[in-house]
Scaffold this motif. Structure first.
Motif, PDB file in Angstrom:
ATOM      1  N   MET A  14       0.822  -1.182   0.000  1.00 49.16           N
ATOM      2  CA  MET A  14       0.000   0.000   0.000  1.00 49.16           C
ATOM      3  C   MET A  14       0.874   1.257   0.000  1.00 49.16           C
ATOM      4  O   MET A  14       0.601   2.194  -0.724  1.00 49.16           O
ATOM      5  CB  MET A  14      -0.893  -0.047   1.230  1.00 49.16           C
ATOM      6  N   ALA A  15       1.910   1.250   0.820  1.00 45.30           N
ATOM      7  CA  ALA A  15       2.806   2.406   0.868  1.00 45.30           C
ATOM      8  C   ALA A  15       3.467   2.634  -0.489  1.00 45.30           C
ATOM      9  O   ALA A  15       3.678   3.778  -0.900  1.00 45.30           O
ATOM     10  CB  ALA A  15       3.857   2.222   1.959  1.00 45.30           C
ATOM     11  N   GLU A  16       3.766   1.557  -1.200  1.00 40.37           N
ATOM     12  CA  GLU A  16       4.391   1.682  -2.522  1.00 40.37           C
ATOM     13  C   GLU A  16       3.422   2.323  -3.516  1.00 40.37           C
ATOM     14  O   GLU A  16       3.852   3.006  -4.443  1.00 40.37           O
ATOM     15  CB  GLU A  16       4.852   0.312  -3.026  1.00 40.37           C
ATOM     16  N   THR A  17       2.126   2.143  -3.317  1.00 37.95           N
ATOM     17  CA  THR A  17       1.142   2.800  -4.176  1.00 37.95           C
ATOM     18  C   THR A  17       1.132   4.298  -3.884  1.00 37.95           C
ATOM     19  O   THR A  17       0.980   5.117  -4.792  1.00 37.95           O
ATOM     20  CB  THR A  17      -0.258   2.199  -3.967  1.00 37.95           C
ATOM     21  N   ILE A  18       1.320   4.658  -2.622  1.00 37.99           N
ATOM     22  CA  ILE A  18       1.357   6.079  -2.239  1.00 37.99           C
ATOM     23  C   ILE A  18       2.653   6.724  -2.721  1.00 37.99           C
ATOM     24  O   ILE A  18       2.639   7.823  -3.275  1.00 37.99           O
ATOM     25  CB  ILE A  18       1.192   6.234  -0.708  1.00 37.99           C
ATOM     26  N   LEU A  19       3.774   6.041  -2.509  1.00 36.58           N
ATOM     27  CA  LEU A  19       5.083   6.556  -2.932  1.00 36.58           C
ATOM     28  C   LEU A  19       5.806   5.495  -3.761  1.00 36.58           C
ATOM     29  O   LEU A  19       6.664   4.763  -3.267  1.00 36.58           O
ATOM     30  CB  LEU A  19       5.939   6.921  -1.709  1.00 36.58           C
ATOM     31  N   PRO A  20       5.443   5.401  -5.050  1.00 42.67           N
ATOM     32  CA  PRO A  20       6.070   4.375  -5.904  1.00 42.67           C
ATOM     33  C   PRO A  20       7.498   4.762  -6.301  1.00 42.67           C
ATOM     34  O   PRO A  20       7.875   5.928  -6.245  1.00 42.67           O
ATOM     35  CB  PRO A  20       5.160   4.352  -7.130  1.00 42.67           C
ATOM     36  N   ALA A  21       8.243   3.759  -6.685  1.00 43.99           N
ATOM     37  CA  ALA A  21       9.590   4.014  -7.208  1.00 43.99           C
ATOM     38  C   ALA A  21       9.465   4.756  -8.535  1.00 43.99           C
ATOM     39  O   ALA A  21       8.637   4.421  -9.374  1.00 43.99           O
ATOM     40  CB  ALA A  21      10.329   2.701  -7.398  1.00 43.99           C
ATOM     41  N   THR A  22      10.265   5.778  -8.690  1.00 46.24           N
ATOM     42  CA  THR A  22      10.360   6.526  -9.952  1.00 46.24           C
ATOM     43  C   THR A  22      11.856   6.665 -10.232  1.00 46.24           C
ATOM     44  O   THR A  22      12.553   5.669 -10.231  1.00 46.24           O
ATOM     45  CB  THR A  22       9.665   7.899  -9.840  1.00 46.24           C
ATOM     46  N   ASP A  23      12.324   7.891 -10.382  1.00 45.13           N
ATOM     47  CA  ASP A  23      13.773   8.076 -10.484  1.00 45.13           C
ATOM     48  C   ASP A  23      14.408   8.073  -9.096  1.00 45.13           C
ATOM     49  O   ASP A  23      15.616   8.186  -8.954  1.00 45.13           O
ATOM     50  CB  ASP A  23      14.113   9.357 -11.256  1.00 45.13           C
ATOM     51  N   THR A  24      13.571   7.959  -8.068  1.00 36.71           N
ATOM     52  CA  THR A  24      14.018   7.779  -6.688  1.00 36.71           C
ATOM     53  C   THR A  24      13.401   6.488  -6.161  1.00 36.71           C
ATOM     54  O   THR A  24      12.408   6.002  -6.705  1.00 36.71           O
ATOM     55  CB  THR A  24      13.580   8.967  -5.795  1.00 36.71           C
ATOM     56  N   PRO A  25      13.970   5.923  -5.102  1.00 37.11           N
ATOM     57  CA  PRO A  25      13.412   4.685  -4.554  1.00 37.11           C
ATOM     58  C   PRO A  25      11.988   4.891  -4.052  1.00 37.11           C
ATOM     59  O   PRO A  25      11.612   5.995  -3.642  1.00 37.11           O
ATOM     60  CB  PRO A  25      14.337   4.359  -3.382  1.00 37.11           C
TER      61      PRO A  25
END
Length: 140
Positions: A1-12
């Motif tokens: 769920m946290a990964e949906t809020i803050l997914p990996a992009t050009d940062t982890p």
């Protein structure tokens, strides 16, 4: 769920920052029993909301379905928070989102790769130019 809020992009993303482990530890060790119950019941409510919206559990939903559900829950918690009385409990999704942000931006990957990190600033600079798109600062 946290990964949906803050997914990996050009940062982890939140997963690499081990936000799930952070959330578990904070809820278990720092939350009152009342808030622990709100949080754990909220996880079940989130899964029920997912099944109602997409017919699938949160984990079985696609990334787009997860995102859309969390956007809906964020709107719900904002309306709840705006209308709640002083003694009303916090909304479970607000707890989840706050813990996600706290855990991420205090983690090593969040502080050093998503923010501009200075372990020990050399001097005080009260006014530093900020250019649009610059990362925010993190210090220890």
């Amino acid at each position: 769920m946290a990964e949906t809020i803050l997914p990996a992009t050009d940062t982890p993303g939140a997963k690499e920052a081990k936000v799930g482990e952070f959330m578990t530890r904070i809820v278990k060790d720092c939350y009152t029993e009342k808030d622990q119950k709100i949080f754990t019941d909220g996880m079940q409510q989130l899964d029920a909301a997912s099944k109602k919206k997409s017919g699938k559990s949160f984990l079985d939903s696609s990334p787009v379905q997860r995102h859309d559900l969390l956007v809906d829950l964020d709107k719900e918690q904002k309306a709840y928070t705006d209308a709640k009385k002083k003694d009303d409990p916090a909304h479970y999704f607000r707890m989840i989102k706050e813990l996600t942000l706290w855990g991420y931006f205090t983690s090593e990957p969040g502080a050093t790769k998503a923010l501009r990190y200075v372990a020990i600033p050399g001097k005080y600079e009260g006014c530093i130019d900020y250019k649009k798109g610059d990362k925010a600062w993190a210090t220890s």
